[in-house]
Design an enzyme around this catalytic site. Sequence first.
Site, PDB file in Angstrom:
ATOM      1  N   ASP A 233       0.799  -1.148  -0.050  1.00 38.88           N
ATOM      2  CA  ASP A 233       0.132   0.104   0.014  1.00 38.88           C
ATOM      3  C   ASP A 233       0.791   1.329  -0.031  1.00 38.88           C
ATOM      4  OD1 ASP A 233      -2.896   1.244   0.598  1.00 38.88           O
ATOM      5  OD2 ASP A 233      -1.696   1.860   2.251  1.00 38.88           O
ATOM      6  N   GLU A 294       1.251  -0.496  -5.164  1.00 42.06           N
ATOM      7  CA  GLU A 294       0.221   0.638  -5.409  1.00 42.06           C
ATOM      8  C   GLU A 294       1.335   1.867  -5.825  1.00 42.06           C
ATOM      9  OE1 GLU A 294      -3.194   3.710  -3.621  1.00 42.06           O
ATOM     10  OE2 GLU A 294      -1.604   2.932  -2.386  1.00 42.06           O
TER      11      GLU A 294
HETATM   12  C1  GLC Z   1      -4.024   3.475  -0.438  1.00 39.72           C
HETATM   13  C2  GLC Z   1      -5.390   2.742  -0.257  1.00 39.72           C
HETATM   14  C3  GLC Z   1      -6.410   3.588   0.080  1.00 39.72           C
HETATM   15  C4  GLC Z   1      -6.183   4.037   1.574  1.00 39.72           C
HETATM   16  C5  GLC Z   1      -4.801   4.782   1.604  1.00 39.72           C
HETATM   17  C6  GLC Z   1      -3.996   4.908   3.051  1.00 39.72           C
HETATM   18  O1  GLC Z   1      -4.168   4.456  -1.201  1.00 39.72           O
HETATM   19  O2  GLC Z   1      -5.611   2.020  -1.425  1.00 39.72           O
HETATM   20  O3  GLC Z   1      -7.747   2.892   0.121  1.00 39.72           O
HETATM   21  O4  GLC Z   1      -7.122   4.821   2.199  1.00 39.72           O
HETATM   22  O5  GLC Z   1      -3.573   3.733   1.016  1.00 39.72           O
HETATM   23  O6  GLC Z   1      -3.522   3.831   3.531  1.00 39.72           O
END
Ligand code: GLC
Length: 567
Positions: A233, A294
């Site tokens: 993440d 991500e």
């Molecule tokens: C990422 C996740 C999102 C979350 C953020 C903070 O972007 O996909 O859903 O709110 O991280 O952890």
Amino acid sequence: MKKTLRWVAVLWVLSCLSWLAAFAQTSSHAADGESHPWWQHAVFYEIYPRSFADSNNDGVGDLKGIASKLDYLKDLGVDAIWISPCFPSPQVDFGYDVSDYENIDPMYGTLADFDFLASEAKKRDIHIILDFVVNHTSDQHKWFLDSKSSRISPYRDWYIWRDGKGPGQPPNNWVSTFGGSAWKFDSTTDQYYYHFFYPEQPDLNWRNPAVKGAMFDVTRWWYKRGVSGFRLDAVDTLFEDPNLQDNPINHPGKNAFGDPFEQNKYNTKLPEVHDILRGLRQVANEYDAVLIGETWTADVAELNQYYGKGNNELQLPMDFLFTMVNKLSPAEFRKQIAAVDAASGWPTFVISNHDIVRSYDRYGDGKHNDQIAKLMAALYLTLRGTPIIYYGEEIGMKTTPPTRQEDVKDPIGRKGWPKEKGRDGERTPMQWDSSENAGFSQGTPWLPVPPTYKTHNVADESKDPDSVLEFYRKVLNMRHTNEALLDGSYKAINESDANVLSYLRVYRGQAVVVSLNMSGMPQTADLDLKANGFKSARSLLATGKSEVRGEEVSLEPYGVFIGELTK
Ligand code: GLC
């Protein structure tokens, strides 16, 4: 002596067998004997656990619910499920605020339920990928509770604490991506801590080797429990400038939260991120695991950095540039696909997720939405690379945002209303059938089930050969068995066509052509057969009436043609 020899032989056979078993797990074989890591041929599927299937009727999905749907996933053609965070959490950011990395939130079940899910998934050859929230913990994590208790806590340096610039003044101008200053004052120790996301999500200090050690151990702990990898993440945000220089302001005005438009120059994408990714990859390699990222990259040069030199960082950094093509434009898609195809690693395609408006709404014209959903499926499931399907995309689920501020669950939607409505709309319960609550739960679902469950649900679509779901099944079945689709190179054809996106996937003389009419008018497209050394095309899968005549294929509005080429 004889006995010893026999033992040596037995040991040799055993070691050969275990080598073969390990090889079978890591690789699948193409006809030419080339082997591929398992994640290159796998189809991934993201599950938002709150919204998938509720086994105990408390209105929130759970692990037993997921286990009960494994046959559905297998039949669809899914090889790996990525479960969004299911660890203990105060749920401020619905699980992305983790208070214990080595357990399961009681709302989702127990570790025993996880083990059951893992063993049931294994029986079906489905890998489990967990979501590793690396940038921050919950403010209720024991590390943070200790860290904030005193300036001399052994955990103090696990987070980022600083003095303010003066009374009531944070250390610098950084704003949180979820609104307001990125610094929160804590009166226990009269210092500020840093949070890129909500104040309940304090950033870990990855410059501290103890943090690194503890977080790397978390991955080992789950690998040993049968997990095949992680989606990492928010990796962009792991490091911050130690001198805390103010961020430049991009342009005048205020965003939905009333904050200035800041360029995250000093608190995202710092080069130190790559040391950590290399380290996490080394651990992953010990377990034949995959790391998905991500990765919000500005261009393919940045994406390449996430693969790492010699591919020693993330195997599957997600290409979000693809999701940013927000209209059905062959030229735009051609450009993005070509860029990613030329990247230094294996492409990873997504068209939607729990933070992004669903593809049904981004591309739908309100009239041909189902046809367009099939067109998009034909696109991301036939490209060279690994696709990640977001749950519900396969039945044409629609984004259904709340209509009143008081109904919003996602805190950014409450704060930024009405400009920012939050992410509830793309997180609504999975639509299994046309019974009450779409068969998701017999309790009251945590988010309302959209009215579209009457027309778009798994049970009804399974009976309709023309449904979006049946189209997904057919394409996935084809991509699992067709070598050109699995391993073939990508080649754009007929590149000047403004309405139809066409490309070839070629593998050792065997080729598949994909032609996608991205317009609302019937079109005829040139298949460039002769120029590429082929004689004719035979339909493998098409929507509506499409016909090949010589070099050309005729396509209905938003029509799809996937064909096999012969020499
Ligand atoms: C990422 C996740 C999102 C979350 C953020 C903070 O972007 O996909 O859903 O709110 O991280 O952890």
